[in-house]
Design a protein around this motif. Structure first.
Motif, PDB file in Angstrom:
ATOM      1  N   HIS A  64      -2.998  -4.539  -9.672  1.00 24.74           N
ATOM      2  CA  HIS A  64      -3.268  -5.867  -9.108  1.00 24.74           C
ATOM      3  C   HIS A  64      -2.535  -6.066  -7.779  1.00 24.74           C
ATOM      4  O   HIS A  64      -3.090  -6.640  -6.834  1.00 24.74           O
ATOM      5  N   GLU A  65      -1.299  -5.571  -7.710  1.00 27.59           N
ATOM      6  CA  GLU A  65      -0.560  -5.652  -6.454  1.00 27.59           C
ATOM      7  C   GLU A  65      -1.245  -4.824  -5.368  1.00 27.59           C
ATOM      8  O   GLU A  65      -1.304  -5.231  -4.204  1.00 27.59           O
ATOM      9  N   ALA A  66      -1.785  -3.672  -5.741  1.00 26.43           N
ATOM     10  CA  ALA A  66      -2.499  -2.831  -4.775  1.00 26.43           C
ATOM     11  C   ALA A  66      -3.721  -3.556  -4.231  1.00 26.43           C
ATOM     12  O   ALA A  66      -3.994  -3.497  -3.024  1.00 26.43           O
ATOM     13  N   ARG A  67      -4.450  -4.231  -5.102  1.00 23.39           N
ATOM     14  CA  ARG A  67      -5.641  -4.967  -4.640  1.00 23.39           C
ATOM     15  C   ARG A  67      -5.259  -6.087  -3.668  1.00 23.39           C
ATOM     16  O   ARG A  67      -5.913  -6.278  -2.647  1.00 23.39           O
ATOM     17  N   SER A  91       0.658   1.605   1.024  1.00 17.67           N
ATOM     18  CA  SER A  91      -0.141   0.714   1.857  1.00 17.67           C
ATOM     19  C   SER A  91       0.330   0.845   3.296  1.00 17.67           C
ATOM     20  O   SER A  91       1.531   0.797   3.567  1.00 17.67           O
ATOM     21  N   GLY A  92      -0.611   1.032   4.208  1.00 16.18           N
ATOM     22  CA  GLY A  92      -0.266   1.185   5.614  1.00 16.18           C
ATOM     23  C   GLY A  92       0.555   2.435   5.888  1.00 16.18           C
ATOM     24  O   GLY A  92       1.378   2.455   6.791  1.00 16.18           O
ATOM     25  N   GLY A  93       0.375   3.476   5.098  1.00 18.27           N
ATOM     26  CA  GLY A  93       1.114   4.714   5.289  1.00 18.27           C
ATOM     27  C   GLY A  93       2.509   4.704   4.685  1.00 18.27           C
ATOM     28  O   GLY A  93       3.211   5.706   4.725  1.00 18.27           O
ATOM     29  N   ASP A  94       2.941   3.575   4.125  1.00 13.75           N
ATOM     30  CA  ASP A  94       4.279   3.472   3.535  1.00 13.75           C
ATOM     31  C   ASP A  94       4.188   3.441   2.013  1.00 13.75           C
ATOM     32  O   ASP A  94       3.241   2.897   1.447  1.00 13.75           O
ATOM     33  N   SER A  95       5.200   4.007   1.383  1.00 17.61           N
ATOM     34  CA  SER A  95       5.311   3.894  -0.068  1.00 17.61           C
ATOM     35  C   SER A  95       5.957   2.548  -0.377  1.00 17.61           C
ATOM     36  O   SER A  95       7.113   2.316  -0.033  1.00 17.61           O
ATOM     37  N   VAL A  96       5.183   1.657  -0.972  1.00 16.77           N
ATOM     38  CA  VAL A  96       5.648   0.290  -1.213  1.00 16.77           C
ATOM     39  C   VAL A  96       6.490   0.203  -2.481  1.00 16.77           C
ATOM     40  O   VAL A  96       7.559  -0.396  -2.498  1.00 16.77           O
ATOM     41  N   ARG A  97       5.994   0.811  -3.548  1.00 15.62           N
ATOM     42  CA  ARG A  97       6.688   0.712  -4.829  1.00 15.62           C
ATOM     43  C   ARG A  97       6.349   1.911  -5.698  1.00 15.62           C
ATOM     44  O   ARG A  97       5.235   2.418  -5.637  1.00 15.62           O
ATOM     45  N   GLN A  98       7.332   2.336  -6.494  1.00 13.81           N
ATOM     46  CA  GLN A  98       7.114   3.423  -7.443  1.00 13.81           C
ATOM     47  C   GLN A  98       7.405   2.932  -8.847  1.00 13.81           C
ATOM     48  O   GLN A  98       8.336   2.157  -9.069  1.00 13.81           O
TER      49      GLN A  98
END
Length: 154
Positions: A64-67, A91-98
Motif C-alpha cells: 500500500h505504501e508503494a502504491r 522509489s525514485g532510484g532510492d531504497s525507501v524501506r526494507q
C-alpha cells in the motif's frame, strides 16, 4: 506470674498463620511445571500464527505504501527476495524501506520457482505485473498473500 507454653518466636505470630511446608510447596511447584509444559506446546503454535499474520500485514502495508509513493513520485517498485527473505520498497532510484521477514518475524518467504519478484507500480498507482501468490511460513503455520495484476492485495 503467668505461664504460657508458647515459644518466644510464636508469641508475635497470629494464630493459624504457619506458612507452607515442604510437601505443599513441592506439590504447588510440580503443578506449575505441568501447566507451563503443556502451555508451551500450544504457545509455540500460537506464536507461529501471530508471526505469519504479522509478516503478512507488514507486507500488505508495504504494498500500500508503494502504491501511494508511486502516485507521489511517479513510480515505485517492491522487490521481494526469497533467498534473503527481504521485501524492499524502492522509489525514485532510492531504497525507501526494507522489511526483513526472517529477522523481524522469523518468517520464510516463498515465491514459488523464483528467487526474486519485482512488483512495479506506475504513476497512477496501478501495478504492471503478473498476479503473484506470496507464501509466508514459520513452523507449521503459513499465510498466503495474493497481489493481483493491478496491485491489489488479498
Amino acid at each position: 506470674m503467668l505461664h504460657t507454653n508458647a515459644r518466644p518466636s510464636d508469641r508475635h505470630r497470629p494464630r493459624g498463620a504457619r506458612g507452607f511446608g515442604l510437601a505443599e510447596s513441592l506439590v504447588a511447584l510440580s503443578l506449575l511445571a505441568l501447566l507451563l509444559a503443556s502451555g508451551l506446546r500450544g504457545g509455540t503454535a500460537l506464536r507461529d500464527r501471530w508471526a505469519t499474520a504479522g509478516a503478512r500485514d507488514a507486507l500488505v502495508a508495504l504494498v500500500h505504501e508503494a502504491r501511494s509513493r508511486a502516485v507521489e513520485r511517479g513510480g515505485a517498485v517492491v522487490v521481494l527476495d526469497a533467498s534473503t527473505h527481504v521485501a524492499r520498497l524502492e522509489s525514485g532510484g532510492d531504497s525507501v524501506r526494507q522489511l526483513r521477514l526472517a529477522s523481524e518475524f522469523g518468517v520464510q518467504l516463498d515465491l514459488g520457482a523464483r528467487d526474486e519478484v519485482r512488483l512495479v507500480f506506475d504513476a497512477a498507482g496501478v501495478g504492471r505485473m503478473a498476479s503473484r501468490s506470496l507464501h509466508l511460513t514459520r513452523g507449521a503455520s503459513s499465510a498466503r498473500l495474493v497481489v493481483s495484476t493491478y496491485g491489489r492485495v488479498r
